[in-house]
Design an enzyme around this catalytic site. Structure first.
Site, PDB file in Angstrom:
ATOM      1  N   TYR A 233       3.115   0.927 -13.715  1.00 27.97           N
ATOM      2  CA  TYR A 233       3.926   1.882 -12.956  1.00 27.97           C
ATOM      3  C   TYR A 233       4.971   1.263 -12.024  1.00 27.97           C
ATOM      4  CZ  TYR A 233       0.011   0.746  -9.860  1.00 27.97           C
ATOM      5  OH  TYR A 233      -0.943   0.084  -9.147  1.00 27.97           O
TER       6      TYR A 233
ATOM      7  N   SER B 137       0.855  -1.189   0.000  1.00 29.78           N
ATOM      8  CA  SER B 137       0.000   0.000   0.000  1.00 29.78           C
ATOM      9  C   SER B 137       0.890   1.237   0.000  1.00 29.78           C
ATOM     10  CB  SER B 137      -0.842   0.031   1.263  1.00 29.78           C
ATOM     11  OG  SER B 137      -1.534  -1.157   1.418  1.00 29.78           O
TER      12      SER B 137
ATOM     13  N   LYS C 215      -2.734   8.854  -9.284  1.00 30.06           N
ATOM     14  CA  LYS C 215      -3.106   7.612  -8.601  1.00 30.06           C
ATOM     15  C   LYS C 215      -4.408   7.143  -9.238  1.00 30.06           C
ATOM     16  CE  LYS C 215      -3.422   5.545  -4.038  1.00 30.06           C
ATOM     17  NZ  LYS C 215      -4.711   4.863  -4.086  1.00 30.06           N
TER      18      LYS C 215
ATOM     19  N   CYS D 180     -17.732  -5.460  31.291  1.00 30.30           N
ATOM     20  CA  CYS D 180     -18.676  -4.868  30.340  1.00 30.30           C
ATOM     21  C   CYS D 180     -18.886  -5.830  29.180  1.00 30.30           C
ATOM     22  CB  CYS D 180     -18.129  -3.532  29.822  1.00 30.30           C
ATOM     23  SG  CYS D 180     -18.974  -2.944  28.349  1.00 30.30           S
TER      24      CYS D 180
ATOM     25  N   CYS E 243     -21.938   3.551  30.274  1.00 30.50           N
ATOM     26  CA  CYS E 243     -21.811   2.719  29.080  1.00 30.50           C
ATOM     27  C   CYS E 243     -23.216   2.298  28.655  1.00 30.50           C
ATOM     28  CB  CYS E 243     -20.979   1.497  29.432  1.00 30.50           C
ATOM     29  SG  CYS E 243     -20.800   0.323  28.093  1.00 30.50           S
TER      30      CYS E 243
ATOM     31  N   LYS F  68      -3.395  12.743  -1.619  1.00 29.72           N
ATOM     32  CA  LYS F  68      -4.802  12.526  -1.956  1.00 29.72           C
ATOM     33  C   LYS F  68      -5.503  13.844  -2.329  1.00 29.72           C
ATOM     34  CE  LYS F  68      -6.272   8.840  -1.561  1.00 29.72           C
ATOM     35  NZ  LYS F  68      -6.611   7.801  -0.623  1.00 29.72           N
TER      36      LYS F  68
ATOM     37  N   GLU G  99       2.918  10.910 -10.549  1.00 31.33           N
ATOM     38  CA  GLU G  99       1.976  10.353 -11.530  1.00 31.33           C
ATOM     39  C   GLU G  99       0.605  10.212 -10.889  1.00 31.33           C
ATOM     40  OE1 GLU G  99       2.873   5.693 -11.548  1.00 31.33           O
ATOM     41  OE2 GLU G  99       4.632   6.888 -11.981  1.00 31.33           O
TER      42      GLU G  99
ATOM     43  N   CYS H 213     -24.176  -0.406  27.747  1.00 28.59           N
ATOM     44  CA  CYS H 213     -24.428  -1.827  27.999  1.00 28.59           C
ATOM     45  C   CYS H 213     -25.411  -1.992  29.156  1.00 28.59           C
ATOM     46  CB  CYS H 213     -23.134  -2.569  28.300  1.00 28.59           C
ATOM     47  SG  CYS H 213     -22.476  -2.238  29.936  1.00 28.59           S
TER      48      CYS H 213
ATOM     49  N   ASP I  52      -7.683   5.118  -9.932  1.00 25.59           N
ATOM     50  CA  ASP I  52      -8.653   4.452  -9.061  1.00 25.59           C
ATOM     51  C   ASP I  52      -9.170   3.196  -9.748  1.00 25.59           C
ATOM     52  OD1 ASP I  52     -10.195   4.016  -6.903  1.00 25.59           O
ATOM     53  OD2 ASP I  52     -11.656   5.605  -7.302  1.00 25.59           O
TER      54      ASP I  52
ATOM     55  N   CYS J 298     -15.598   3.202  29.044  1.00 26.43           N
ATOM     56  CA  CYS J 298     -16.396   2.449  29.987  1.00 26.43           C
ATOM     57  C   CYS J 298     -15.424   1.875  31.003  1.00 26.43           C
ATOM     58  CB  CYS J 298     -17.107   1.333  29.231  1.00 26.43           C
ATOM     59  SG  CYS J 298     -17.687   0.015  30.269  1.00 26.43           S
TER      60      CYS J 298
HETATM   61  S1  IVH Z   1       2.790   2.595  -6.713  1.00 28.97           S
HETATM   62  C1  IVH Z   1       4.910   0.025  -3.425  1.00 28.97           C
HETATM   63  N1  IVH Z   1       1.550   4.101  -8.448  1.00 28.97           N
HETATM   64  O1  IVH Z   1      -2.626   2.543  -5.131  1.00 28.97           O
HETATM   65  C2  IVH Z   1       3.820   0.883  -3.929  1.00 28.97           C
HETATM   66  N2  IVH Z   1       0.240   2.735  -7.028  1.00 28.97           N
HETATM   67  O2  IVH Z   1      -2.653   2.857  -2.282  1.00 28.97           O
HETATM   68  C3  IVH Z   1       3.387   0.524  -5.284  1.00 28.97           C
HETATM   69  N3  IVH Z   1      -2.159   2.888  -7.423  1.00 28.97           N
HETATM   70  O3  IVH Z   1      -1.957  -0.802  -4.399  1.00 28.97           O
HETATM   71  C4  IVH Z   1       2.241   1.303  -5.734  1.00 28.97           C
HETATM   72  N4  IVH Z   1      -2.058   4.337  -9.067  1.00 28.97           N
HETATM   73  O4  IVH Z   1      -3.126  -0.272  -6.611  1.00 28.97           O
HETATM   74  C5  IVH Z   1       1.412   3.209  -7.465  1.00 28.97           C
HETATM   75  N5  IVH Z   1       0.584   5.452 -10.061  1.00 28.97           N
HETATM   76  C6  IVH Z   1       0.461   4.566  -9.084  1.00 28.97           C
HETATM   77  C7  IVH Z   1      -0.794   4.096  -8.663  1.00 28.97           C
HETATM   78  C8  IVH Z   1      -0.863   3.183  -7.618  1.00 28.97           C
HETATM   79  C9  IVH Z   1      -2.854   3.601  -8.319  1.00 28.97           C
HETATM   80  C10 IVH Z   1      -2.748   1.992  -6.419  1.00 28.97           C
HETATM   81  C11 IVH Z   1      -2.114   0.634  -6.329  1.00 28.97           C
HETATM   82  C12 IVH Z   1      -1.683   0.474  -4.894  1.00 28.97           C
HETATM   83  C13 IVH Z   1      -2.526   1.500  -4.220  1.00 28.97           C
HETATM   84  C14 IVH Z   1      -1.854   1.966  -2.943  1.00 28.97           C
END
Ligand code: IVH
Length: 731
Positions: free
Chosen positions: A259, A114, A150, A466, A441, A347, A148, A443, A152, A460
């Site tokens: 990517y 992630s 992100k 509890c 609480c 984000k 780059e 409960c 969705d 609580c």
């Molecule tokens: S890099 C080690 N680049 O976002 C990290 N992820 O929140 C590798 N995602 O699981 C991820 N666009 O599915 C990367 N340009 C981008 C992305 C991207 C979408 C997603 C990907 C990842 C998730 C993490």
């Protein structure tokens, strides 16, 4: 909402692909009348049966897995509240109809991780600063990143051998995904054979998505055909890719941007920029916005550019990802928990909507925290129908003067729980009254709820008396990332608790033994039968052997999440060593009640605990508090008697000269920052401590080393220069 996403998810700043299901228009389970519950159970039985048919028999599911799971969970939650209303044809009674997928599993050679999140320019600046500090760069140095969009969509891994595609896999839980090779082969944009020279083994990662126009057209067609429509392009992409019949996937307009990489038989490049160039040469689509930025200012400018273009794009994006361009730096930076230190997702701002707050209810968590929840008139925010939002705590309600009946502005960012950001005061009913936070609480025991001075959380005071806390702890114990016992979900554990069969975790492992001299027996209970009872007992037996880190996590100690549990398991290795060290630390701490900033003065075991990466005094005190409770100790011992607890997997340090050694860094290091020194030492199996003692094996001294170097000398501990250390660990 309660059943779709735990409120505790709020504390995490890591995103992953488990986003909320698309529909939550329903009345919250705890507010259903018996009549409503009956109608709802009938609706769910028929709806879930329909989905099962489409999934198992026609290989053509019409909803995402998340939405399907949400339906089943809702069904379970209603049955848990009204056990008498369980229908003979309830989905919970159909053995074997569990939504396990028909795809084989693929273990990822390199985990699919992630990303941490940044929400504003300050977070981004801190990301750059953190990297500079870790690498020990002068503040004047600029750090180049690739920025780059992100995307969705859903992440995918594509494996090539000898330049030909051999496997496609979903991310799954990051460690294991599903084999969707036949499906990915139907996606036109994915090269089946690579152009030019490619390493023998090459795993490329990217995001599969569906364009907005294609999504609208697909939904229009489905509506005409009487099929359920997809809630958003991401769900449509996920649903389309995970078709058991790949000929259906082939009909769906799926696309991809690549990517990243996973396993490869050779180094691919020196920089992310050069890697993206190679991707293009091999024939992979790379997002056209991807570009190098020199330092924070350029990265933020790129963010603005992508944000401004967002509305015109034909695909959904939810932020901008920054990645350190130099791959040698990426390698040095490594990972923390499930996210790389070298990348972050910036984000986009949350989407907002206005609705009415009907009622404030209180949820009790496993540590007794009373969390106020806003029950809202359902409203769509960012493609998801929301009916509940967290209100965090009493202060938050008071500060914003949030009242029942208020018209509120709520916001939802990505997979974060919706929040109330503002009250529309002009629309407040004249009869409204300030909300009184309960002093007990909810409960049955009505135990007093108490707030420590200076703490935000009201708790609580019932602890394990509890029933809410007891049930929540048990639920946590059997949850997916903990014991994960098949067939023993929230509903079953609550039912067993109510019968008094399971009061403490260890009771789970006595269920079968006690069942023989009990009336009624499990198989005689409503909703159970011979087969399901046998299956449950077998599933429990299967978890009698459990990795140490799962056990630690399952205990539900305050603040100890999966990552910390893993750290603890790795550090102490075995259950007995961990248990012993915790008792020791608890004893030391109880003899030292003074507010202390210096862990060493408390005692050795306590100091060692504080020293573990990511722990520190606050968490150590929560662990100690847990071990100071006799019933917790008894619960752990009872588990120890019943379980085989596997030792923690240690990093592969077979070739490491410092595995198992305790080292201390002191003074200012020249070639690496303290953080990097610590990370490299730990990666080689060494334990890094903050203080020198007889048990220290090496003290590595940088410039201007002070008292620690002296102490090492006095104790006769080996003293190494930075160069000696590098030679010892092999470069
Ligand atoms: S890099 C080690 N680049 O976002 C990290 N992820 O929140 C590798 N995602 O699981 C991820 N666009 O599915 C990367 N340009 C981008 C992305 C991207 C979408 C997603 C990907 C990842 C998730 C993490």
């Amino acid at each position: 909402m309660k059943h779709a996403l735990p409120l505790t998810a709020l504390s995490s700043n890591i995103t992953d692909n488990n986003k909320m299901p698309e529909s939550q228009t329903e009345i919250p389970v705890d507010e259903l009348s018996p009549e409503q519950a009956e109608t709802e159970l009938a609706r769910l039985a028929s709806e879930i049966a329909g989905h099962d048919r489409r999934y198992y028999q026609k290989d053509a599911p019409t909803i995402s897995d998340a939405a399907y799971d949400a339906l089943r969970r809702r069904n379970e939650a209603i049955e848990a509240r009204f056990p008498g209303l369980t229908r003979p044809d309830s989905p919970s009674r159909r053995v074997g109809a569990a939504p396990t997928s028909g795809f084989s599993k693929v273990a990822h050679a390199v985990p699919m991780l992630s990303l941490g999140n940044a929400f504003d320019a300050e977070d981004v600046a801190e990301f750059f600063a953190r990297i500079g500090r870790f690498l020990g760069l002068p503040e004047t140095d600029t750090i180049d990143v690739i920025a780059e969009p992100k995307i969705d969509g859903l992440s995918i891994s594509l494996r090539y051998e000898g330049g030909n595609i051999v496997q496609g896999a979903t991310r799954g839980d990051g460690a294991t995904g599903e084999n969707v090779t036949a499906n990915v082969k139907t996606i036109a944009e994915i090269p089946k054979t690579l152009r030019g020279q490619a390493p023998d083994v090459l795993e490329i990662r990217g995001e599969v998505y569906m364009g907005r126009q294609a999504f609208a057209a697909l939904n229009e067609q489905r509506e005409k055909d009487g099929d359920a429509v997809f809630a958003n392009p991401r769900n449509a992409a996920a649903g389309s890719l995970r078709q058991l019949d790949a000929t259906i996937t082939a009909l769906r307009p799926l696309r991809i941007f690549c990517y990243a990489w996973g396993e490869t038989s050779e180094m691919l490049a020196d920089t992310q920029t050069a890697f993206l160039d190679r991707l293009r040469e091999w024939g992979f689509p790379v997002n056209p916005f991807a570009g190098r930025c020199r330092g924070v200012a350029e990265a933020l400018a790129k963010y603005d550019e992508i944000y401004a273009a967002r509305a015109q794009l034909d695909y959904d994006i939810d932020g901008v990802v920054y990645k350190v361009d130099r791959l040698d730096w990426q390698q040095r930076l490594g990972f923390v928990s499930r996210a790389p230190r070298w990348a972050i997702a910036h984000k986009f701002p949350a989407e907002k909507a206005q609705t009415v707050l009907n009622e404030i209810t209180i949820q009790v968590g496993r540590t007794g925290a009373l969390t106020p929840v806003a029950n809202l008139a359902p409203i769509t925010v960012g493609g998801v129908v929301v009916s509940r939002a967290t209100l965090h705590n009493a202060d938050e309600i008071e500060r914003k003067d949030i009242r029942e009946g208020d018209t509120v502005i709520i916001q939802r960012a990505g997979d974060v729980i919706p929040q109330v950001v503002e009250i529309v005061l002009e629309m407040r009913p004249s009869s409204s009254k300030p909300y009184q936070f309960p002093t007990t609480c909810p409960c049955d025991l009505r135990t007093p709820a108490f707030r420590e001075p200076g703490e935000a959380v009201t708790r609580c005071t019932g602890e394990l008396a509890c029933p809410y806390q007891q049930v929540e702890r048990l639920r946590h114990f059997v949850s997916r990332d903990a014991f994960d016992i098949e067939g023993l979900g929230e509903k079953q554990i609550s039912a067993f608790f109510e019968r008094g069969w399971v009061k403490s975790p260890a009771d789970i492992f006595d269920l079968q033994k006690n069942d023989s001299d009990r009336e009624p027996k499990l198989r005689e209970l409503e909703g159970w039968g011979d087969k399901s009872a046998t299956n449950l007992f077998a599933a429990i037996e299967a978890k009698r052997t459990i990795p140490l880190e799962r056990l630690i996590y399952a205990l539900g100690i305050r603040q100890i999440g999966q990552a910390t549990a893993k750290q603890l398991a790795r550090h102490y290795g075995s259950f007995s060593r961990w248990q012993e060290a915790m008792h020791q630390a608890t004893m030391e701490r109880s003899g030292n009640r003074l507010e202390t900033k210096k862990a060493e003065t408390v005692g050795e075991a306590y100091a060692a605990l504080c020293d573990i990466d990511g722990i520190g005094i606050k968490m150590a005190d929560d662990i100690v508090a847990f071990f100071s409770e006799p019933h917790n100790v008894a619960a752990i011992e009872a588990l120890g008697d019943r379980l085989t607890i596997e030792e923690a997997a240690q990093p592969d340090t077979s070739s490491s000269a410092v595995a198992g050694k305790t080292v201390v860094f002191t003074g200012s290091l020249e070639t690496m920052s303290r953080a990097e020194a610590k990370a490299t030492a730990e990666a080689r199996g060494a334990k890094v401590s903050g203080s020198v003692s007889k048990k220290t094996d090496y003290v590595i001294v940088g410039a201007d080393a002070g008292s620690k170097a002296k102490k090492a000398q006095d104790l006769g501990v080996a003293i190494l220069s930075e160069k000696d250390w590098r030679a010892l660990i092999g470069g």
